[in-house]
Design a protein around this motif. Structure first.
Motif, PDB file in Angstrom:
ATOM      1  N   ASN C  38      21.406  -9.977 -66.645  1.00  0.00           N
ATOM      2  CA  ASN C  38      20.946  -8.920 -65.736  1.00  0.00           C
ATOM      3  C   ASN C  38      20.321  -7.794 -66.534  1.00  0.00           C
ATOM      4  O   ASN C  38      20.820  -7.406 -67.570  1.00  0.00           O
ATOM      5  N   LYS C  42      13.591  -9.748 -65.750  1.00  0.00           N
ATOM      6  CA  LYS C  42      13.012 -10.917 -65.078  1.00  0.00           C
ATOM      7  C   LYS C  42      12.435 -10.572 -63.708  1.00  0.00           C
ATOM      8  O   LYS C  42      11.301 -10.927 -63.383  1.00  0.00           O
ATOM      9  N   THR C  43      13.247  -9.860 -62.911  1.00  0.00           N
ATOM     10  CA  THR C  43      12.771  -9.520 -61.567  1.00  0.00           C
ATOM     11  C   THR C  43      11.574  -8.588 -61.643  1.00  0.00           C
ATOM     12  O   THR C  43      10.599  -8.743 -60.913  1.00  0.00           O
ATOM     13  N   GLU C  85      13.629 -11.328 -54.575  1.00  0.00           N
ATOM     14  CA  GLU C  85      15.072 -11.261 -54.731  1.00  0.00           C
ATOM     15  C   GLU C  85      15.652 -10.618 -53.473  1.00  0.00           C
ATOM     16  O   GLU C  85      15.125  -9.637 -52.976  1.00  0.00           O
ATOM     17  N   ASP C 158      12.434 -15.768 -57.086  1.00  0.00           N
ATOM     18  CA  ASP C 158      13.340 -14.839 -57.750  1.00  0.00           C
ATOM     19  C   ASP C 158      14.780 -15.041 -57.277  1.00  0.00           C
ATOM     20  O   ASP C 158      15.137 -14.654 -56.172  1.00  0.00           O
ATOM     21  N   GLU C 159      15.564 -15.652 -58.136  1.00  0.00           N
ATOM     22  CA  GLU C 159      16.999 -15.832 -57.873  1.00  0.00           C
ATOM     23  C   GLU C 159      17.279 -16.401 -56.491  1.00  0.00           C
ATOM     24  O   GLU C 159      17.945 -15.779 -55.676  1.00  0.00           O
ATOM     25  N   SER C 161      19.193 -18.620 -55.701  1.00  0.00           N
ATOM     26  CA  SER C 161      20.572 -19.030 -55.487  1.00  0.00           C
ATOM     27  C   SER C 161      21.512 -17.858 -55.283  1.00  0.00           C
ATOM     28  O   SER C 161      22.698 -18.034 -55.033  1.00  0.00           O
ATOM     29  N   LEU C 162      20.983 -16.662 -55.322  1.00  0.00           N
ATOM     30  CA  LEU C 162      21.823 -15.459 -55.224  1.00  0.00           C
ATOM     31  C   LEU C 162      22.591 -15.409 -53.915  1.00  0.00           C
ATOM     32  O   LEU C 162      22.028 -15.506 -52.839  1.00  0.00           O
ATOM     33  N   VAL C 189      13.105 -17.588 -61.537  1.00  0.00           N
ATOM     34  CA  VAL C 189      14.113 -16.804 -62.236  1.00  0.00           C
ATOM     35  C   VAL C 189      15.459 -17.341 -61.782  1.00  0.00           C
ATOM     36  O   VAL C 189      15.712 -17.477 -60.589  1.00  0.00           O
ATOM     37  N   GLU C 190      16.304 -17.683 -62.711  1.00  0.00           N
ATOM     38  CA  GLU C 190      17.569 -18.308 -62.338  1.00  0.00           C
ATOM     39  C   GLU C 190      18.669 -17.901 -63.312  1.00  0.00           C
ATOM     40  O   GLU C 190      18.497 -17.946 -64.517  1.00  0.00           O
ATOM     41  N   GLN C 191      19.786 -17.456 -62.732  1.00  0.00           N
ATOM     42  CA  GLN C 191      20.923 -17.038 -63.552  1.00  0.00           C
ATOM     43  C   GLN C 191      21.668 -18.238 -64.119  1.00  0.00           C
ATOM     44  O   GLN C 191      22.202 -18.190 -65.208  1.00  0.00           O
ATOM     45  N   ASP C 192      21.688 -19.306 -63.296  1.00  0.00           N
ATOM     46  CA  ASP C 192      22.449 -20.496 -63.675  1.00  0.00           C
ATOM     47  C   ASP C 192      21.642 -21.331 -64.666  1.00  0.00           C
ATOM     48  O   ASP C 192      20.690 -22.006 -64.296  1.00  0.00           O
TER      49      ASP C 192
END
Lengths: 298, 338, 242
Positions: C38, C42-43, C85, C158-159, C161-162, C189-192
């Motif tokens: 975070n 990215k965002t 996002e 953008d994310e 999967s959030l 963009v992916e956190q996982d």
């Protein structure tokens, strides 16, 4: 008494007419246009000039005036409102107030202090009425105005709900940033909305000229009425504006029966009372809970 | 390299502001002496200038500091004059009546604020206009005023014309100095810090624990009082009270012009704006409608292109602050290079 | 063929640089994953690409054309679409209306409401419901559908999967599978990390506004990416030829 009720309701139609442009612009752009009243008066003057001096039939005057006012709306949005909105939410109030000053005084410069009217263009319609039941009089013009108001509100609602531009307007009103992300040109949309608002203002101006007289400084009272009708009905709801207009019209009509100044006094007073009640009622609604809370453990 | 800040590095006055403060005192004394040398016309005009300064400063206090734009402040102007006339009729000395009337205006504004301050933005602006319109009508109903016939402040005639003019002049000067001084003191106090915090960012101020509503109410009542004083003074100067003159939205137009041109939210700006307005009125007032169109156009242009006003532009460019209401940090110069 | 390229792109939040002199390009049809902790930028990067955030320095080109100065709605017309996002639904409008809005840019193409329902069948019965009443997964589907309605060449995700449960995320990615193989250029963009590396062709890892690792997924190990993610490879940047 019944006559007054009918008159009041029909008067409400006029107020809904002039209020809907103000209310529309506010829901879309979050701007209260203080020049709204003077723009309506300008439309009235424009139609007057076309009718009296150019001797055109009324429908032609209206169409020309509508085109001119729509263009003016577009320009006002692009040149003034866009800039003003960037300066915060207070600046548009100041800018539109300045604009109204310019308009009013320019009208005075051009036309002088004489009151004018479009009565000549509509002849007998000014005072014709039906008498459905003996003693009950229903003015033809007021009915026509009321019907026009309903048609216009319905038209606006349909436009917003079912057309491409309507969807774009609603999206831009809700979230201009995301609207841009889906490909909507927010500036164009707002300019279109301003143009539409001014078309309604043109109708309102014409109706003002038909049912009453106007002079360069009539804009201020009209703005106040439009504002009151919008707020009473609940800002942001088109049909609420009709309800608000009717309540205002009724208050004024009954007030007029009591005292010559009662017309205006009753209108403003009822507005303030309703505003007061609406602002205070949340407190009233939660009072029992707060009272109970007081008796709880210290 | 970091510096430890100690309390003696925090200053409130700058060199230029100290000069300005001294100059202000001299100017005020000078103004007080003017009736000895100037003629009747000039005295009247200067009285008007002082009243304009008061109105600009008060509208600025409300809008620039409180963030409350009101298009209905003329209600207090009218009430200041109306209460004065009424009180004078019941036997009060006219000048005493003016003072009590102003206090009455402040008293009336308090309950009004309880309702009106719940409104936001444009709703507040026009809501106040409605209040003004209604008040105007109610005053019309007063048998003493008889619609738009109006009433004169007859008891002023007890004073000789010259003496009367001078007294009004000094009262206006005193009121202006007092209100400006009071406002200045208020802005420098702790409440003043709250006010400026609210001006800069209301939400942030609220999250710091500042009671935003109470602070706004204070500004509302103060502005009402000040404008009430202005109305009473104007009445004394003009002698006649006609509701449509005193309750006209034109007064708000003037206040908006002064504050937009001078500089919103800046103490010096209101004074500058009033002076400019005064000068423009003196030169162009005779142009009638064109003068009014010009006022509206200038206000509009300033709002779009120079929203911080002339003083705002000066302050941004040159960093001058004549009436310091903030704090400055003076760091000691570094003793060695890094 | 390069679909998108950026050159020393810088974007700020106030005085803080969120994206610092970033340079990379994406080939047509490629799926690029942007990973990072975070606050890595990215965002902000995606929003800047979409035109929702101002460019402070550098340039962006789409199919060779410089779009740096274009507003977001103009970029949609050039073929960039962002699924933002938080989804950013027009809550008072229905699913169908949201989708129709996506088509407002007027780009010609294959996408239509029917085709969107084809890849997100659960939306069919929700077409006339206001999006404010939808579940997270349904809103995400609508957001993706809305972006697709503009017939984009380059899709920015953008994310997605959030806030969604793993099962729903699986479904969303399953629907995206067809897209990824069909020739649309995708930047996600992916956190996982594992999911990102499972779907992407290339991955860029960002830290504090800069790219600290860049390479083809089949040539990088999980460990390398994880190290970069946590900034543990700071002293040496791995640059594997694309």
């Amino acid at each position: 008494m019944t006559n007054q009720i009918i008159q009041g309701i029909l008067l409400g139609g006029y107020y809904a007419l002039i209020a809907c442009g103000l209310s529309f612009m506010f829901s879309v752009m979050r701007i209260i246009n203080l020049a709204h009243g003077s723009l309506a008066v300008s439309a009235a003057y424009l139609i007057f000039v076309l009718s009296e001096r150019a001797q055109l039939p009324l429908w032609a005057c209206f169409l020309i005036a509508m085109a001119v006012m729509a263009a003016a709306g577009w320009l006002i949005q692009r040149l003034i409102l866009v800039r003003a909105a960037r300066g915060g939410h207070l600046l548009p109030i100041l800018s539109t107030f300045g604009l109204s000053m310019v308009i009013e005084n320019a009208l005075f410069e051009q036309f002088g202090a004489d009151t004018r009217s479009l009565a000549n263009a509509i002849g007998d319609l000014s005072w014709d009425s039906w008498e459905p039941i003996s003693g009950l009089y229903v003015g033809k013009l007021p009915v026509l105005i009321f019907v026009t108001a309903v048609v216009m509100l319905a038209g606006l609602q349909l436009m917003l709900s079912y057309t491409r531009i309507g969807r774009a307007i609603r999206a831009t009103a809700e979230d201009p940033d995301t609207a841009g992300l889906v490909g909507i040109d927010a500036r164009r949309v707002n300019a279109a909305a301003a143009a539409i608002a001014l078309v309604t203002v043109t109708v309102a101006g014409m109706v003002l000229g038909m049912r009453a007289t106007f002079e360069p400084y009539s804009g201020a009272p009209q703005l106040l009425f439009a504002f009151e009708a919008s707020v009473i009905g609940g800002a942001g709801s088109l049909w609420g504006t009709l309800a608000g207009g009717i309540i205002l019209g009724l208050a004024q009509t009954f007030g007029a029966a009591i005292h010559p100044l009662g017309f205006l006094i009753a209108g403003h007073a009822v507005f303030l009372i309703i505003l007061f009640a609406r602002l205070m009622v949340p407190d009233l609604a939660s009072m029992p809970a707060r009272l109970i809370g007081r008796g709880s453990v210290a | 390299m970091s510096t430890v800040v100690s309390p003696d590095m925090v200053h409130r006055w700058t060199r230029s502001s100290r000069h300005a403060a001294a100059a202000s005192v001299i100017v005020l004394l000078g103004l007080a002496a003017l009736p000895a040398v100037l003629g009747a016309g000039a005295i009247d005009r200067l009285t008007a200038l002082f009243i304009y300064v008061i109105m600009a400063a008060m509208w600025n206090a409300l809008a620039g500091y409180g963030g409350l734009v009101s298009v209905g402040q003329q209600v207090f102007f009218g009430l200041g004059a109306y209460f004065t006339v009424r009180l004078a009729e019941t036997g009060f000395d006219p000048f005493l009546a003016m003072g009590i009337a102003s206090l009455l205006v402040a008293a009336v504004s308090f309950p009004l604020s309880l309702v009106m301050l719940r409104l936001k933005g444009g709703e507040f602006a026009i809501g106040m206009w409605v209040v003004s319109a209604l008040t105007h009508l109610l005053v019309n109903l007063d048998g003493l005023i008889q619609g738009e016939t109006g009433r004169s402040l007859i008891s002023l005639n007890a004073y000789a014309a010259d003496a009367r003019r001078d007294i009004i002049y000094w009262l206006a000067l005193l009121a202006m100095a007092g209100l400006l001084g009071g406002l200045f003191a208020l802005l420098r106090s702790r409440t003043g810090a709250s006010i400026q915090a609210i001006r800069d960012n209301e939400e942030a101020a609220s999250s710091l624990g500042i009671d935003v509503t109470r602070t706004k109410r204070l500004l509302f009542v103060l502005a009402a009082f000040g404008i009430g004083v202005a109305g009473a003074l104007w009445l004394a100067s003009a002698t006649t009270f006609q509701p449509k003159t005193y309750f006209s939205v034109q007064w708000t137009a003037y206040m908006i012009f002064m504050v937009l041109v001078g500089g919103i939210g800046r103490f010096e700006g209101a004074i500058l704006g009033a002076v400019i307005f005064f000068v423009i009125e003196t030169w162009f007032g005779a142009l009638g409608v064109w003068y009014l169109i010009g006022l509206g156009a200038v206000a509009l242009l300033f709002s779009l292109f120079m929203p911080l006003g002339l003083w705002g532009a000066i302050e941004t460019r040159f960093g001058i602050s004549l009436m310091p209401v903030g704090y400055r940090l003076e760091l000691p110069s570094p003793s060695r290079k890094e | 063929m390069t679909a998108l390229s950026i050159e020393t792109l810088t974007a700020r939040h106030g005085l803080l640089e969120a994206v610092r002199g970033l340079t990379f390009s994406v080939a047509k049809g490629e799926t690029l994953a942007l990973v990072g902790a975070n606050g890595a930028g990215k965002t902000t990067l995606l929003r800047t690409l979409a035109g929702a955030h101002p460019v402070h320095g550098g340039s962006i080109a789409v199919n060779g054309e410089d779009v740096t100065r274009l507003a977001s709605h103009q970029r949609v017309r050039r073929g960039i679409a962002l699924v933002p996002e938080g989804r950013k639904m027009f809550a008072t409008m229905t699913v169908a209306e949201n989708l129709k809005l996506g088509a407002m840019a007027g780009r010609k193409g294959e996408w239509s409401i029917e085709r969107i329902i084809g890849i997100f069948p659960n939306l069919e019965k929700r077409l006339h419901h206001k999006t404010g009443h939808l579940s997270g997964g349904e809103q995400q589907a609508t957001a993706i559908g809305r972006a697709l309605m503009s017939n984009p060449e380059i899709l920015l995700l953008d994310e997605v999967s959030l806030g969604l449960s793993p099962l729903i995320i699986d479904r969303v990615y399953a629907s995206l599978d067809g897209l990824m193989t069909s020739g649309t250029t995708i930047i996600l963009v992916e956190q996982d990390l594992s999911r990102a590396m499972a779907v992407a062709d290339r991955v860029i890892c960002m830290l504090e506004g800069k790219a600290v690792l860049e390479g083809r997924v089949d040539e990088l190990t999980r460990e390398q990416v994880t190290e970069a993610y946590f900034g543990l490879n700071r002293t040496r940047t791995e640059k594997v030829p694309a």
